[in-house]
Design a protein around this motif. Structure first.
Motif, PDB file in Angstrom:
ATOM      1  N   GLU A 227      39.404  18.934  66.739  1.00 12.84           N
ATOM      2  CA  GLU A 227      40.725  18.538  67.243  1.00 12.84           C
ATOM      3  C   GLU A 227      40.594  17.538  68.386  1.00 12.84           C
ATOM      4  OE1 GLU A 227      42.374  22.300  68.239  1.00 12.84           O
ATOM      5  OE2 GLU A 227      42.524  22.956  66.128  1.00 12.84           O
ATOM      6  N   ALA A 228      39.617  17.745  69.240  1.00 14.57           N
ATOM      7  CA  ALA A 228      39.401  16.826  70.360  1.00 14.57           C
ATOM      8  C   ALA A 228      38.975  15.452  69.861  1.00 14.57           C
ATOM      9  CB  ALA A 228      38.349  17.395  71.307  1.00 14.57           C
TER      10      ALA A 228
ATOM     11  N   ASP B  11      42.803   8.896  68.526  1.00 14.02           N
ATOM     12  CA  ASP B  11      44.206   8.502  68.730  1.00 14.02           C
ATOM     13  C   ASP B  11      44.440   7.881  70.106  1.00 14.02           C
ATOM     14  OD1 ASP B  11      44.905   9.359  66.215  1.00 14.02           O
ATOM     15  OD2 ASP B  11      45.629  11.327  66.885  1.00 14.02           O
ATOM     16  N   GLY B  12      43.400   7.805  70.910  1.00 14.00           N
ATOM     17  CA  GLY B  12      43.538   7.176  72.218  1.00 14.00           C
ATOM     18  C   GLY B  12      44.012   8.074  73.334  1.00 14.00           C
ATOM     19  N   VAL B  13      44.046   9.393  73.100  1.00 17.88           N
ATOM     20  CA  VAL B  13      44.421  10.324  74.164  1.00 17.88           C
ATOM     21  C   VAL B  13      43.362  10.248  75.267  1.00 17.88           C
ATOM     22  CG1 VAL B  13      44.873  12.743  74.751  1.00 17.88           C
ATOM     23  CG2 VAL B  13      45.559  11.834  72.508  1.00 17.88           C
ATOM     24  N   MET B  14      43.786  10.178  76.503  1.00 16.21           N
ATOM     25  CA  MET B  14      42.864   9.990  77.614  1.00 16.21           C
ATOM     26  C   MET B  14      41.923  11.182  77.777  1.00 16.21           C
ATOM     27  SD  MET B  14      43.338   6.983  78.612  1.00 16.21           S
ATOM     28  CE  MET B  14      42.477   6.926  80.197  1.00 16.21           C
ATOM     29  N   PRO B  15      40.693  10.932  78.262  1.00 15.31           N
ATOM     30  CA  PRO B  15      39.703  12.004  78.370  1.00 15.31           C
ATOM     31  C   PRO B  15      40.174  13.234  79.129  1.00 15.31           C
ATOM     32  CG  PRO B  15      38.639   9.886  78.667  1.00 15.31           C
ATOM     33  CD  PRO B  15      40.114   9.611  78.589  1.00 15.31           C
ATOM     34  N   ALA B  16      40.882  13.057  80.226  1.00  7.77           N
ATOM     35  CA  ALA B  16      41.337  14.218  81.010  1.00  7.77           C
ATOM     36  C   ALA B  16      42.262  15.111  80.190  1.00  7.77           C
ATOM     37  CB  ALA B  16      42.037  13.753  82.286  1.00  7.77           C
ATOM     38  N   GLN B  17      43.113  14.497  79.381  1.00  3.97           N
ATOM     39  CA  GLN B  17      44.018  15.276  78.540  1.00  3.97           C
ATOM     40  C   GLN B  17      43.265  15.960  77.402  1.00  3.97           C
ATOM     41  OE1 GLN B  17      46.655  11.563  78.330  1.00  3.97           O
ATOM     42  NE2 GLN B  17      48.135  13.197  77.994  1.00  3.97           N
ATOM     43  N   VAL B  18      42.258  15.285  76.864  1.00  5.39           N
ATOM     44  CA  VAL B  18      41.441  15.889  75.807  1.00  5.39           C
ATOM     45  C   VAL B  18      40.722  17.119  76.353  1.00  5.39           C
ATOM     46  CG1 VAL B  18      39.483  15.541  74.248  1.00  5.39           C
ATOM     47  CG2 VAL B  18      41.139  13.694  74.601  1.00  5.39           C
TER      48      VAL B  18
ATOM     49  N   GLU C  44      31.883  27.570  79.169  1.00  9.21           N
ATOM     50  CA  GLU C  44      31.069  27.168  80.322  1.00  9.21           C
ATOM     51  C   GLU C  44      31.395  25.733  80.707  1.00  9.21           C
ATOM     52  OE1 GLU C  44      26.408  26.859  80.657  1.00  9.21           O
ATOM     53  OE2 GLU C  44      27.064  28.954  80.848  1.00  9.21           O
ATOM     54  N   TYR C  45      31.487  24.859  79.720  1.00  7.34           N
ATOM     55  CA  TYR C  45      31.947  23.496  79.978  1.00  7.34           C
ATOM     56  C   TYR C  45      32.457  22.870  78.690  1.00  7.34           C
ATOM     57  CZ  TYR C  45      27.384  21.875  78.135  1.00  7.34           C
ATOM     58  OH  TYR C  45      26.278  21.644  77.342  1.00  7.34           O
ATOM     59  N   PHE C  46      33.336  21.913  78.841  1.00  5.74           N
ATOM     60  CA  PHE C  46      33.746  21.027  77.761  1.00  5.74           C
ATOM     61  C   PHE C  46      33.775  19.631  78.363  1.00  5.74           C
ATOM     62  CE2 PHE C  46      36.401  18.390  75.228  1.00  5.74           C
ATOM     63  CZ  PHE C  46      36.152  18.789  73.922  1.00  5.74           C
ATOM     64  N   GLU C  47      33.040  18.699  77.753  1.00  9.07           N
ATOM     65  CA  GLU C  47      32.936  17.378  78.363  1.00  9.07           C
ATOM     66  C   GLU C  47      33.205  16.265  77.361  1.00  9.07           C
ATOM     67  OE1 GLU C  47      33.575  15.450  80.854  1.00  9.07           O
ATOM     68  OE2 GLU C  47      32.306  16.844  81.995  1.00  9.07           O
ATOM     69  N   VAL C  48      33.883  15.239  77.840  1.00  7.14           N
ATOM     70  CA  VAL C  48      34.101  13.998  77.101  1.00  7.14           C
ATOM     71  C   VAL C  48      33.230  12.958  77.802  1.00  7.14           C
ATOM     72  CG1 VAL C  48      35.782  12.298  76.311  1.00  7.14           C
ATOM     73  CG2 VAL C  48      36.480  14.689  76.653  1.00  7.14           C
ATOM     74  N   ALA C  49      32.164  12.526  77.131  1.00 10.42           N
ATOM     75  CA  ALA C  49      31.158  11.717  77.810  1.00 10.42           C
ATOM     76  C   ALA C  49      30.758  10.504  76.988  1.00 10.42           C
ATOM     77  CB  ALA C  49      29.921  12.579  78.093  1.00 10.42           C
ATOM     78  N   ASP C  50      30.154   9.563  77.675  1.00  8.79           N
ATOM     79  CA  ASP C  50      29.543   8.422  77.005  1.00  8.79           C
ATOM     80  C   ASP C  50      28.356   8.938  76.192  1.00  8.79           C
ATOM     81  OD1 ASP C  50      27.314   6.232  76.955  1.00  8.79           O
ATOM     82  OD2 ASP C  50      29.148   5.115  77.398  1.00  8.79           O
TER      83      ASP C  50
ATOM     84  N   VAL D 208      35.442   3.121  76.860  1.00  8.20           N
ATOM     85  CA  VAL D 208      34.875   1.790  76.985  1.00  8.20           C
ATOM     86  C   VAL D 208      34.742   1.196  75.591  1.00  8.20           C
ATOM     87  CG1 VAL D 208      32.922   0.414  77.795  1.00  8.20           C
ATOM     88  CG2 VAL D 208      33.623   2.480  79.055  1.00  8.20           C
ATOM     89  N   THR D 209      35.328   0.058  75.372  1.00  6.51           N
ATOM     90  CA  THR D 209      35.294  -0.578  74.061  1.00  6.51           C
ATOM     91  C   THR D 209      33.845  -0.773  73.601  1.00  6.51           C
ATOM     92  OG1 THR D 209      37.341  -1.764  74.561  1.00  6.51           O
ATOM     93  CG2 THR D 209      35.997  -2.615  72.744  1.00  6.51           C
ATOM     94  N   GLY D 210      33.592  -0.362  72.364  1.00  4.59           N
ATOM     95  CA  GLY D 210      32.268  -0.532  71.792  1.00  4.59           C
ATOM     96  C   GLY D 210      31.275   0.568  72.119  1.00  4.59           C
ATOM     97  N   ARG D 211      31.685   1.581  72.894  1.00  5.61           N
ATOM     98  CA  ARG D 211      30.786   2.675  73.277  1.00  5.61           C
ATOM     99  C   ARG D 211      31.219   3.965  72.583  1.00  5.61           C
ATOM    100  NH1 ARG D 211      26.305   1.390  76.425  1.00  5.61           N
ATOM    101  NH2 ARG D 211      26.472   3.397  77.496  1.00  5.61           N
TER     102      ARG D 211
END
Length: 282
Positions: free
Chosen positions: A208-209, A215-222, A239-245, A256-259
């Motif tokens: 779901e994330a 869809d372009g939902v911002m990382p903090a909201q994800v 323990e953690y959930f992270e949206v990372a490079d 970041v475009t292309g990443r």
């Protein structure tokens, strides 16, 4: 399939293979093998003439003594699975064989290990790097195979290979999942029935994330949505959930475009700690 138990035995075996022009593949494992491990062995067999599989529950990468004690150990069952998968030599050393003296070497992987697993398991990647370095020196493989379920570990090992100029290629293979989406893991053997029934939630949350990221939902909201979904299951303690490079592993405030983006999580279910991740292509 040969069984090797000593460092000198492994060195002699792989040196002879190299002298006769054979390509050597290495699959480091801690045992309690599943289809994900066997996929690594089969990939190595496709690429290489000799496939060395190590079975070693490495004490230096556990920051929790109880987790080390309870880690599944079924070497006889593992050996039965390995030969038909393409393993030509099984390396099963003792702790004394791998660590005849206490190890004092310390690795520093900088920002790569200051997040997620590194932040929550102090010393873990130092232990991983130590044992993997030993295996690389002893086996001298042309290629070494790891699963993408341990995304951060693969990143650390790639850095290790680059920094120490190991003459080998790291091959990362896709995560293998159960029919309900749960990532295969040796620790799954420790899940009781209730925890096993709840465990597929981890992959559902990641899926779901990933859709939200696309869809372009911002990382903090994800992150917030994923944490809320995990919190709804009483048997799951996140323990953690992270949206990372996906390359640097640093948390993202924006895309970041292309990443590529990697979504990573760790959670406890009935006392068993599981990790998983999903990569979202740029």
């Amino acid at each position: 399939m040969q069984i090797l138990t000593t460092a000198t035995g492994l060195q002699a075996y792989t040196e002879q293979a190299r002298q006769t022009g054979k390509r050597v593949g290495l699959v480091p494992t801690m045992g309690a093998l599943h289809a994900g491990h066997l996929q690594l062995v089969q990939a190595a067999r496709t690429d290489c003439d000799e496939v060395i599989v190590s079975l070693f529950v490495n004490p230096t990468q556990f920051n929790n003594a109880e987790d080390f004690r309870l880690y599944p150990r079924v070497p006889e069952a593992d050996a039965v699975l390995l030969e038909p998968a393409g393993c030509t030599a099984l390396f099963v050393p003792s702790v004394a064989e791998m660590y005849p003296l206490p190890t004092v070497l310390r690795f520093d992987f900088g920002a790569l290990e200051q997040v997620m697993e590194g932040a929550h398991r102090p010393g873990h990647f130092n232990g991983v790097a130590t044992v993997v370095s030993k295996l690389f020196h002893l086996a001298r493989p042309h290629r070494a195979y790891f699963g993408q379920k341990d995304w951060q570990q693969v990143a650390v090992i790639r850095q290790l290979v680059a920094d120490l100029s190991f003459d080998l290629e790291i091959v990362a293979c896709p995560t293998i999942r159960e029919a309900d989406g749960l990532a295969m893991s040796s620790r799954n053997l420790r899940l009781d029935a209730a925890a096993r029934a709840a465990a597929p939630l981890l992959h559902r949350v990641l899926t779901e994330a990933a859709a939200q990221v696309r869809d372009g939902v911002m990382p903090a909201q994800v992150r917030a949505a994923a944490e809320a979904a995990l919190a709804q299951e009483p048997l799951v303690t996140p323990e953690y959930f992270e949206v990372a490079d996906a390359q640097t592993l640093q948390p993202l405030a924006q895309y970041v475009t292309g990443r590529n983006v990697v979504l990573c999580l760790a959670a406890h279910l009935g006392g068993v700690r599981l990790i998983d991740n999903v990569v979202v292509a740029a």
